[in-house]
Design an enzyme around this catalytic site. Structure first.
Site, PDB file in Angstrom:
ATOM      1  N   LEU A   1     -23.580 -16.370  18.698  1.00  0.00           N
ATOM      2  CA  LEU A   1     -24.332 -17.630  18.770  1.00  0.00           C
ATOM      3  C   LEU A   1     -23.836 -18.496  19.917  1.00  0.00           C
ATOM      4  O   LEU A   1     -24.600 -19.201  20.558  1.00  0.00           O
ATOM      5  CB  LEU A   1     -24.193 -18.421  17.466  1.00  0.00           C
ATOM      6  CG  LEU A   1     -24.866 -17.836  16.227  1.00  0.00           C
ATOM      7  CD1 LEU A   1     -24.499 -18.651  14.988  1.00  0.00           C
ATOM      8  CD2 LEU A   1     -26.376 -17.818  16.407  1.00  0.00           C
TER       9      LEU A   1
ATOM     10  N   GLU B   1     -20.148 -19.165  22.757  1.00  0.00           N
ATOM     11  CA  GLU B   1     -18.774 -18.888  23.184  1.00  0.00           C
ATOM     12  C   GLU B   1     -18.152 -20.226  23.489  1.00  0.00           C
ATOM     13  O   GLU B   1     -18.512 -20.868  24.472  1.00  0.00           O
ATOM     14  CB  GLU B   1     -18.775 -18.062  24.472  1.00  0.00           C
ATOM     15  CG  GLU B   1     -19.154 -16.622  24.311  1.00  0.00           C
ATOM     16  CD  GLU B   1     -17.948 -15.681  24.154  1.00  0.00           C
ATOM     17  OE1 GLU B   1     -18.171 -14.476  24.176  1.00  0.00           O
ATOM     18  OE2 GLU B   1     -16.799 -16.175  24.014  1.00  0.00           O
TER      19      GLU B   1
ATOM     20  N   ASP C   1     -12.844 -35.101  18.556  1.00  0.00           N
ATOM     21  CA  ASP C   1     -13.678 -34.383  19.531  1.00  0.00           C
ATOM     22  C   ASP C   1     -15.152 -34.475  19.142  1.00  0.00           C
ATOM     23  O   ASP C   1     -15.862 -33.482  19.102  1.00  0.00           O
ATOM     24  CB  ASP C   1     -13.223 -32.916  19.615  1.00  0.00           C
ATOM     25  CG  ASP C   1     -13.747 -32.219  20.862  1.00  0.00           C
ATOM     26  OD1 ASP C   1     -14.211 -32.919  21.780  1.00  0.00           O
ATOM     27  OD2 ASP C   1     -13.702 -30.977  20.914  1.00  0.00           O
TER      28      ASP C   1
HETATM   29  N1  LIG Z   1     -21.935 -22.632  11.776  1.00  0.00           N
HETATM   30  C1  LIG Z   1     -22.575 -22.604  12.937  1.00  0.00           C
HETATM   31  N2  LIG Z   1     -23.897 -22.349  12.995  1.00  0.00           N
HETATM   32  C2  LIG Z   1     -24.548 -22.338  14.191  1.00  0.00           C
HETATM   33  N3  LIG Z   1     -23.951 -22.565  15.379  1.00  0.00           N
HETATM   34  C3  LIG Z   1     -22.638 -22.830  15.386  1.00  0.00           C
HETATM   35  C4  LIG Z   1     -21.887 -22.867  14.173  1.00  0.00           C
HETATM   36  N4  LIG Z   1     -20.613 -23.164  14.491  1.00  0.00           N
HETATM   37  C5  LIG Z   1     -20.562 -23.313  15.818  1.00  0.00           C
HETATM   38  N5  LIG Z   1     -21.768 -23.121  16.375  1.00  0.00           N
HETATM   39  C6  LIG Z   1     -22.092 -23.185  17.813  1.00  0.00           C
HETATM   40  O1  LIG Z   1     -20.957 -22.773  18.536  1.00  0.00           O
HETATM   41  C7  LIG Z   1     -20.499 -23.799  19.426  1.00  0.00           C
HETATM   42  C8  LIG Z   1     -18.986 -23.761  19.541  1.00  0.00           C
HETATM   43  O2  LIG Z   1     -18.416 -23.926  18.254  1.00  0.00           O
HETATM   44  P1  LIG Z   1     -17.012 -24.637  18.047  1.00  0.00           P
HETATM   45  O3  LIG Z   1     -17.088 -26.021  18.600  1.00  0.00           O
HETATM   46  O4  LIG Z   1     -16.622 -24.512  16.621  1.00  0.00           O
HETATM   47  O5  LIG Z   1     -16.103 -23.702  18.975  1.00  0.00           O
HETATM   48  P2  LIG Z   1     -14.875 -24.137  19.884  1.00  0.00           P
HETATM   49  O6  LIG Z   1     -14.359 -22.950  20.605  1.00  0.00           O
HETATM   50  O7  LIG Z   1     -13.913 -24.891  19.038  1.00  0.00           O
HETATM   51  O8  LIG Z   1     -15.606 -25.100  20.891  1.00  0.00           O
HETATM   52  P3  LIG Z   1     -14.977 -26.054  21.997  1.00  0.00           P
HETATM   53  O9  LIG Z   1     -15.448 -25.456  23.275  1.00  0.00           O
HETATM   54  O10 LIG Z   1     -15.599 -27.401  21.703  1.00  0.00           O
HETATM   55  O11 LIG Z   1     -13.502 -26.048  21.821  1.00  0.00           O
HETATM   56  C9  LIG Z   1     -21.059 -25.097  18.815  1.00  0.00           C
HETATM   57  O12 LIG Z   1     -21.231 -26.082  19.822  1.00  0.00           O
HETATM   58  C10 LIG Z   1     -22.382 -24.627  18.251  1.00  0.00           C
HETATM   59  O13 LIG Z   1     -23.354 -24.583  19.268  1.00  0.00           O
END
Ligand SMILES: Nc1ncnc2c1ncn2[C@@H]1O[C@H](COP(=O)(O)OP(=O)(O)OP(=O)(O)O)[C@@H](O)[C@H]1O
Length: 448
Positions: free
Chosen positions: A100, A102, A214
């Site tokens: 979905l 990265e 954040d």
């Molecule tokens: N449960 C979910 N259902 C659908 N899409 C999701 C879900 N969780 C995350 N996403 C998608 O994935 C993206 C990244 O998720 P998340 O912020 O948890 O990852 P991260 O690696 O911590 O991100 P960051 O780059 O902010 O550190 C979100 O912006 C969203 O678009």
């Protein structure tokens, strides 16, 4: 390919939220407080033996692998338990349907959990980029906060593969807010719905002395197309209030509060809920207009911020450019969220006092240049109001004026030809591209 040995890990380190000091992790907080670990707080997490559903779980959490966390956590939320992460491969129990997203630290995978026939999202955190304790903290917090209706539900499932630490959560079918935002933002009513839900989620976190740190469009997930259900996600940087932290890396500069922007590299500062209030103000502006109010909250380097700061500190009455469409009530609200001094900043739930007010007012005439601002009236609340409600209030005002003047015995007959030519003259001085034949003027004439 050799088979991967399944084994459990237990961790001797005992810690509280924010404890750490890793250099490569995203939440490289560093504080010395240590709490007693309590393994009974969160049952060992295995993906082989999945939890049976709690009968009182809400509709959105009917999945058979969801186990509701304890509502009355009595402070245990601040103690990250040692949990055992079984080592396995994704294919042991999941069919990965697609990636979905990265993120900077993780891959977000849509997967089918075969044993329970459930669709889940797996957050697979790169083991090289995050420490195990950062992963455990994020999983613990997400799980413990899950019972709020506007916080993404995490399942009681975590494991590790050769390359990732993984936990499971519910799927947001409409993605994140960034993907749902047009270039002109969302309608006022949608913005109110979203801000009500987010302020509730953040207020809930603050009531537990947790700061998200954040808040941005990408960390708000959408569950219904009308935004009546949005949820906060990504607790990777969430920290206990008043702990010493480093800056959050990998975020938009527009989201960084001024007091954090000023911090020099590697310097630590106290984590406070007022930074969430700031980010809430930025997000609110962003969803109303389609873009952030400025590039960075630095009054020397960013003229837009400097203009807002002068206005906010009452050094000028000139409303900063990007804010002109907003009502005085909403401007009052923005002042409270985006005040430069964090000591003066309002609580994140302040927005609830403004729900009954109109937020967007049109101060832009319906001329060609105004139409260029938003070619699609339904995308832009300003133009929308101008078209649907502006005429009604103009008529009402005209009637009121007529009544008032006649009650004082004043003649209120007006030469419409003179009015029309004065309006045309005025408009052509304002707008070089002005065309006197435009529809709005014809309508003005008819109305008069
Ligand atoms: N449960 C979910 N259902 C659908 N899409 C999701 C879900 N969780 C995350 N996403 C998608 O994935 C993206 C990244 O998720 P998340 O912020 O948890 O990852 P991260 O690696 O911590 O991100 P960051 O780059 O902010 O550190 C979100 O912006 C969203 O678009």
């Amino acid at each position: 390919m050799g088979t991967i040995e399944k084994r459990s890990f237990s961790f001797r380190l005992r810690r509280s939220i924010g404890d750490g000091g890793s250099t490569n992790s995203r939440n490289s907080n560093n504080n010395s407080s240590t709490c007693t670990n309590n393994n009974s707080l969160l049952s060992p997490v295995t993906s082989a033996k999945l939890e049976v559903p709690n009968s009182s779980a809400s509709v959105s959490r009917r999945s058979s692998i969801y186990k509701k966390p304890d509502k009355d956590d009595s402070g245990i939320i601040h103690i990250v338990p040692d949990i055992e992460l079984p080592l396995m491969t994704f294919s042991d129990q999941y069919d990965i349907e697609k990636t979905l997203a990265e993120g900077c630290f993780a891959r977000i995978l849509l997967a089918h959990h075969r044993p329970t026939n459930t669709s889940v999202v797996l957050k697979a955190v790169h083991a090289e980029l995050a420490t195990l304790k950062d992963f455990q903290k994020e999983f613990h917090l997400n799980y413990q906060l899950s019972h709020h209706r506007n916080i993404l539900s995490a399942y009681n499932v975590a494991f590790q593969t050769k390359d990732y630490y993984v936990f499971a959560m519910e799927h947001a079918p409409y993605g994140d807010l960034a993907a749902n935002l047009g270039p002109h933002g969302l309608h006022e009513s949608a913005c109110k719905t979203i801000s009500e839900q987010l302020s509730s989620a953040l207020g809930f976190m603050h009531s537990k002395n947790l700061v998200h740190r954040d808040l941005k469009l990408e960390n708000v997930l959408v569950f219904t197309p009308d935004f009546s259900r949005v949820k906060l996600c990504d607790f990777g940087t969430t920290t206990k209030k008043s702990l010493l932290v480093h800056k959050v890396k990998h975020t938009w500069t527009s989201c960084v509060p001024p007091e954090v922007l000023e911090i020099v590299k590697n310097e630590r500062f106290l984590c406070m809920p007022t930074s969430d209030s700031w980010q809430f103000g930025i997000l609110l502006f962003n969803i109303l207009t389609g873009s952030p109010p400025w590039h960075m909250a630095d009054w020397v380097k960013d003229a837009q911020y400097s203009n807002f700061m002068k206005y906010e500190q009452r050094k000028t009455t000139k409303i900063p450019d990007g804010f002109r469409r907003f009502s005085p009530r909403l401007m009052r609200c923005f002042r409270k969220y985006l005040t430069h001094d964090p000591e003066d900043r309002c609580k994140v739930t302040e927005v609830m006092k403004y729900m009954k007010d109109r937020w967007v007012e049109c101060r832009i005439a319906t001329s060609k240049s105004a139409m260029l601002i938003s070619p699609n009236p339904d995308q832009d609340s300003c133009i929308y109001l101008n078209k649907r409600e502006g005429r009604l209030s103009a008529d009402e005002n005209k009637l009121k004026l007529k009544r008032m003047m006649s009650s004082y015995g004043l003649d209120n007959s007006i030469d419409q030809t003179v009015v029309r030519s004065r309006v045309i003259e005025w408009l052509s001085t304002c707008d070089a591209n002005f065309d006197s034949d435009i529809e709005s003027l014809a309508a003005l004439e008819v109305a008069n």
